[in-house]
Write a protein that holds these residues in place. Sequence first.
Motif, short mmCIF file in Angstrom:
data_model
loop_
_atom_site.label_atom_id
_atom_site.label_comp_id
_atom_site.label_asym_id
_atom_site.label_seq_id
_atom_site.Cartn_x
_atom_site.Cartn_y
_atom_site.Cartn_z
N THR A 1 42.02 34.05 30.57
CA THR A 1 42.92 34.04 31.67
C THR A 1 44.29 33.93 30.89
N TYR A 17 40.81 32.52 41.65
CA TYR A 17 40.09 33.01 42.54
C TYR A 17 39.24 31.83 43.23
N LYS A 29 34.42 31.05 34.32
CA LYS A 29 35.05 31.77 33.30
C LYS A 29 36.09 32.83 33.89
N ALA A 30 36.81 33.12 32.90
CA ALA A 30 37.91 34.05 33.40
C ALA A 30 37.22 35.33 33.77
N GLU A 31 37.86 36.23 34.71
CA GLU A 31 37.32 37.66 35.08
C GLU A 31 38.63 38.43 35.56
N THR A 32 38.31 39.59 35.79
CA THR A 32 39.37 40.51 36.30
C THR A 32 39.03 40.89 37.41
N ASP A 33 40.30 41.05 38.36
CA ASP A 33 40.25 41.57 39.55
C ASP A 33 40.05 42.82 39.90
N PRO A 38 43.94 39.39 35.07
CA PRO A 38 43.06 38.35 34.69
C PRO A 38 43.22 37.35 35.67
N ARG A 39 42.09 36.58 36.09
CA ARG A 39 42.11 35.49 36.84
C ARG A 39 40.83 34.39 36.58
N LYS A 41 37.83 31.72 37.83
CA LYS A 41 37.31 31.49 39.11
C LYS A 41 37.12 29.91 39.02
#
Length: 103
Positions: A1, A17, A29-33, A38-39, A41
């Motif tokens: 992130t 999120y 973990k970090a993810e992408t929308d 990046p964001r 969770k």
Amino acid sequence: TRLRTVTGVQTCALPIYLTPRASRTRLGKAETDAAGAPRLKAWVNAPPADGAANQALIELISDALDVPKCDIEIRRGLTDRTKTLFIEGDPEAIAQRLKKVLE
């Protein structure tokens, strides 16, 4: 992130999120929308009513990053699952703490 430094103030913006009413409170973990941004969770067991989930999120981030709750503010997404938290403090130190939490 990715943390962003807000100009003129030692503040980081942290996109999250949030899933309320989860079986347990935790960071993911970090993810992408869908747009590729990046964001992080997060899940909290508090319901989304009366700001309970938002307060639980602030407490979770405060504990995880060792930052006082009064230094964390939800500036975007008060009634949405996608939120942006602004955290006061040294951006490099916050980034290092976040990295340790996500390992």
